[in-house]
Design a protein around this motif. Structure first.
Motif, PDB file in Angstrom:
ATOM      1  N   LEU A 197       0.828  -1.199   0.000  1.00  6.21           N
ATOM      2  CA  LEU A 197       0.000   0.000   0.000  1.00  6.21           C
ATOM      3  C   LEU A 197       0.866   1.255   0.000  1.00  6.21           C
ATOM      4  CD1 LEU A 197      -3.058   0.527   0.049  1.00  6.21           C
ATOM      5  CD2 LEU A 197      -2.861   0.900   2.516  1.00  6.21           C
ATOM      6  N   LYS A 198       0.626   2.135  -0.976  1.00  4.31           N
ATOM      7  CA  LYS A 198       1.389   3.374  -1.107  1.00  4.31           C
ATOM      8  C   LYS A 198       0.564   4.600  -0.725  1.00  4.31           C
ATOM      9  CE  LYS A 198       4.272   1.550  -4.851  1.00  4.31           C
ATOM     10  NZ  LYS A 198       4.684   1.705  -6.270  1.00  4.31           N
ATOM     11  N   LYS A 199      -0.742   4.509  -0.871  1.00  2.00           N
ATOM     12  CA  LYS A 199      -1.601   5.660  -0.591  1.00  2.00           C
ATOM     13  C   LYS A 199      -2.821   5.198   0.201  1.00  2.00           C
ATOM     14  CE  LYS A 199      -3.434   9.751  -2.972  1.00  2.00           C
ATOM     15  NZ  LYS A 199      -3.591  10.413  -4.288  1.00  2.00           N
ATOM     16  N   LEU A 200      -2.976   5.766   1.401  1.00  2.86           N
ATOM     17  CA  LEU A 200      -4.107   5.425   2.264  1.00  2.86           C
ATOM     18  C   LEU A 200      -4.822   6.713   2.648  1.00  2.86           C
ATOM     19  CD1 LEU A 200      -5.781   3.471   3.961  1.00  2.86           C
ATOM     20  CD2 LEU A 200      -4.054   3.673   5.782  1.00  2.86           C
ATOM     21  N   ILE A 201      -6.072   6.841   2.192  1.00  8.43           N
ATOM     22  CA  ILE A 201      -6.865   8.037   2.459  1.00  8.43           C
ATOM     23  C   ILE A 201      -8.097   7.610   3.253  1.00  8.43           C
ATOM     24  CG2 ILE A 201      -8.089   9.992   1.445  1.00  8.43           C
ATOM     25  CD1 ILE A 201      -6.343   9.737  -0.997  1.00  8.43           C
ATOM     26  N   SER A 233      -0.705  -1.576  13.861  1.00  9.21           N
ATOM     27  CA  SER A 233       0.007  -2.138  12.711  1.00  9.21           C
ATOM     28  C   SER A 233       0.244  -1.115  11.605  1.00  9.21           C
ATOM     29  CB  SER A 233      -0.772  -3.335  12.140  1.00  9.21           C
ATOM     30  OG  SER A 233      -2.037  -2.921  11.641  1.00  9.21           O
ATOM     31  N   THR A 234      -0.328   0.085  11.718  1.00 13.31           N
ATOM     32  CA  THR A 234      -0.117   1.126  10.704  1.00 13.31           C
ATOM     33  C   THR A 234       1.361   1.396  10.502  1.00 13.31           C
ATOM     34  OG1 THR A 234      -2.219   2.161  11.310  1.00 13.31           O
ATOM     35  CG2 THR A 234      -0.687   3.492  10.031  1.00 13.31           C
ATOM     36  N   GLY A 235       2.137   1.297  11.557  1.00 12.04           N
ATOM     37  CA  GLY A 235       3.574   1.535  11.476  1.00 12.04           C
ATOM     38  C   GLY A 235       4.333   0.515  10.659  1.00 12.04           C
ATOM     39  N   HIS A 236       3.642  -0.516  10.170  1.00  7.98           N
ATOM     40  CA  HIS A 236       4.290  -1.550   9.355  1.00  7.98           C
ATOM     41  C   HIS A 236       3.932  -1.425   7.878  1.00  7.98           C
ATOM     42  CE1 HIS A 236       5.911  -3.952  12.734  1.00  7.98           C
ATOM     43  NE2 HIS A 236       4.895  -3.416  13.383  1.00  7.98           N
ATOM     44  N   LEU A 237       3.249  -0.355   7.503  1.00 10.89           N
ATOM     45  CA  LEU A 237       2.952  -0.122   6.086  1.00 10.89           C
ATOM     46  C   LEU A 237       4.186   0.509   5.437  1.00 10.89           C
ATOM     47  CD1 LEU A 237      -0.679   1.283   6.457  1.00 10.89           C
ATOM     48  CD2 LEU A 237      -0.038  -0.907   5.441  1.00 10.89           C
ATOM     49  N   THR A 238       5.194  -0.298   5.247  1.00 14.41           N
ATOM     50  CA  THR A 238       6.519   0.210   4.881  1.00 14.41           C
ATOM     51  C   THR A 238       6.598   0.813   3.486  1.00 14.41           C
ATOM     52  OG1 THR A 238       7.130  -2.041   4.225  1.00 14.41           O
ATOM     53  CG2 THR A 238       7.707  -1.348   6.460  1.00 14.41           C
ATOM     54  N   SER A 239       5.607   0.558   2.627  1.00  7.29           N
ATOM     55  CA  SER A 239       5.612   1.139   1.278  1.00  7.29           C
ATOM     56  C   SER A 239       4.824   2.440   1.206  1.00  7.29           C
ATOM     57  CB  SER A 239       5.035   0.134   0.266  1.00  7.29           C
ATOM     58  OG  SER A 239       5.817  -1.033   0.199  1.00  7.29           O
ATOM     59  N   ASN A 265       9.174   2.889  10.848  1.00 12.23           N
ATOM     60  CA  ASN A 265       9.294   2.026   9.666  1.00 12.23           C
ATOM     61  C   ASN A 265       8.739   2.669   8.399  1.00 12.23           C
ATOM     62  OD1 ASN A 265      10.473  -0.155  11.059  1.00 12.23           O
ATOM     63  ND2 ASN A 265       8.472  -0.834  11.773  1.00 12.23           N
ATOM     64  N   LEU A 266       8.047   3.794   8.529  1.00 17.01           N
ATOM     65  CA  LEU A 266       7.448   4.455   7.362  1.00 17.01           C
ATOM     66  C   LEU A 266       8.480   5.368   6.700  1.00 17.01           C
ATOM     67  CD1 LEU A 266       3.925   5.379   8.787  1.00 17.01           C
ATOM     68  CD2 LEU A 266       4.705   3.236   7.765  1.00 17.01           C
ATOM     69  N   THR A 267       9.556   4.772   6.278  1.00 14.66           N
ATOM     70  CA  THR A 267      10.686   5.560   5.758  1.00 14.66           C
ATOM     71  C   THR A 267      10.424   6.127   4.367  1.00 14.66           C
ATOM     72  OG1 THR A 267      11.697   3.491   4.993  1.00 14.66           O
ATOM     73  CG2 THR A 267      12.405   4.346   7.133  1.00 14.66           C
ATOM     74  N   ASP A 268       9.367   5.684   3.680  1.00 16.19           N
ATOM     75  CA  ASP A 268       9.026   6.215   2.357  1.00 16.19           C
ATOM     76  C   ASP A 268       7.921   7.262   2.416  1.00 16.19           C
ATOM     77  OD1 ASP A 268      10.900   4.667   1.045  1.00 16.19           O
ATOM     78  OD2 ASP A 268       9.518   3.030   0.641  1.00 16.19           O
ATOM     79  N   SER A 306      11.729  10.620   4.833  1.00 16.61           N
ATOM     80  CA  SER A 306      11.334  11.082   3.497  1.00 16.61           C
ATOM     81  C   SER A 306      10.222  12.118   3.549  1.00 16.61           C
ATOM     82  CB  SER A 306      10.878   9.890   2.641  1.00 16.61           C
ATOM     83  OG  SER A 306      11.911   8.943   2.485  1.00 16.61           O
ATOM     84  N   LEU A 307       9.781  12.504   4.744  1.00 17.99           N
ATOM     85  CA  LEU A 307       8.628  13.392   4.868  1.00 17.99           C
ATOM     86  C   LEU A 307       8.917  14.765   4.261  1.00 17.99           C
ATOM     87  CD1 LEU A 307       5.768  13.172   6.047  1.00 17.99           C
ATOM     88  CD2 LEU A 307       6.610  14.354   8.082  1.00 17.99           C
TER      89      LEU A 307
END
Length: 354
Positions: free
Chosen positions: A150-154, A166-172, A192-195, A220-221
């Motif tokens: 998942l790259k975009k979550l709105i 578990s949101t912190g594990h959406l690494t993409s 973990n959300l480095t992207d 990357s923010l």
């Protein structure tokens, strides 16, 4: 005696031609199709058993009056990649949504959904999920462990009180929008959300009173919108966000940084917070995190001036005055970590002084 072999050769050619036409026709039938049924005031769907739903690549059912989607319809569209259901009257999704293993884009905005089925976690190819303007009260607890692409979550404009741990594990993840909810806090572990490039937590109003300290590890923010909340102090760790270029924090009762600093722009805010960090004012809420956060910030290189951008231009250097060797204040690097005591930094004495 002469014409018989010729007739045989002609019959063979006809057979080859017929076979080619048949195979071509079959390929035509299997070609991926886009089906657009948007804006037709549809109230129900009754799929024909003879219809080949496997060939549908994109299905647009937006801007209708659908209250439900048949389980059998979804279960048969095994090659579906894009599903657009926005602006309907849906109260629930079929559990068969989990059969769509190739689905990449799912638009559910503008419906009446209160929950997402747990089976949505089986859509592991999903890259974009839009559930804006619904009635969601929570997301599946393990969504971050399953939707790894998942790259975009709105999920803005809902009734979410919290996000799953578990949101912190959406690494993409690159774009996260949780605006206009009832969020009381964000998950503590976001490192973990480095992207992640865009984070919108605006307009949670009096419910959201702080941002997690781990926000300083979102390397990357680029854009952060935390406007119209009840935040009195930004985490000192935000001084380490070297790529942050756009910051909106209006509509908060901010004390740290003061508004006169905020009005000078994002670089001044980062400088204020980094100086505050280096002047021993870091105060994460949980005492158990005292040593942990210092080690993480050093390990990720966010204390090092070189972490901002590989090729900073002159304006960026000017905006980051705290990195200048002529200043007494500087980012803490692993080289002088031995002299940097997290226990001294987070001692009760320093917290009370603050």
């Amino acid at each position: 005696m002469y014409e018989q072999p010729q007739l045989v050769r002609m019959d063979s050619r006809k057979k080859v031609m017929m076979e080619r036409r048949r195979s071509s026709s079959m390929r035509e039938q299997e070609r991926p199709e886009t089906v657009d049924l948007s804006g037709r005031n549809l109230e129900s769907l009754v799929p024909s058993p003879s219809l080949n739903l496997r060939i549908i690549y994109k299905l647009d059912l937006s801007n209708n009056n659908l209250q439900m989607i048949p389980e059998s319809l979804i279960a048969r569209m095994l090659n579906l990649v894009v599903l657009d259901l926005h602006s309907n009257q849906l109260r629930a999704l079929p559990n068969s949504i989990g059969c769509l293993s190739k689905l990449k884009v799912l638009n559910l905005a503008g419906n009446n959904l209160e929950l997402l089925p747990k089976t949505i976690e089986n859509c592991r190819s999903l890259e974009e999920l839009n559930v804006n303007f619904n009635q969601l009260v929570k997301l599946p607890n393990t969504i971050g462990f399953e939707l790894i692409n998942l790259k975009k979550l709105i999920v803005g404009s809902n009734k979410l009180v919290r996000l799953p741990l578990s949101t912190g594990h959406l690494t993409s993840l690159r774009h996260l929008d949780v605006s206009l909810n009832w969020l009381q806090a964000l998950p503590e572990d976001l490192e973990n959300l480095t992207d992640l490039q865009v984070l919108n937590v605006s307009q949670n109003f009096h419910h959201l009173t702080s941002l997690p300290y781990s926000i300083g590890l979102l390397l990357s923010l680029v854009e952060l919108n935390a406007s119209y909340n009840n935040i009195r102090a930004l985490p000192d760790s935000m001084g380490c966000l070297g790529k942050l270029r756009k910051l909106r924090i209006e509509g908060n009762p901010l004390v740290s940084p003061p508004m006169e600093v905020v009005r000078q722009g994002v670089e001044e805010v980062k400088m204020y917070l980094s100086e505050k960090m280096n002047n021993n004012h870091i105060s994460p809420r949980k005492k158990t995190n005292k040593k942990t956060w210092i080690r993480k910030l050093v390990r990720y290189g966010t204390f090092n001036s070189r972490c901002t951008t590989p090729h900073a231009n002159d304006e960026e250097r000017k905006g980051s005055k705290m990195l200048d060797g002529s200043r007494s204040v500087s980012y803490i690097s692993s080289m002088n970590m031995a002299a940097f005591s997290p226990w001294r930094l987070f001692s009760p004495k320093h917290r009370s002084a603050k």
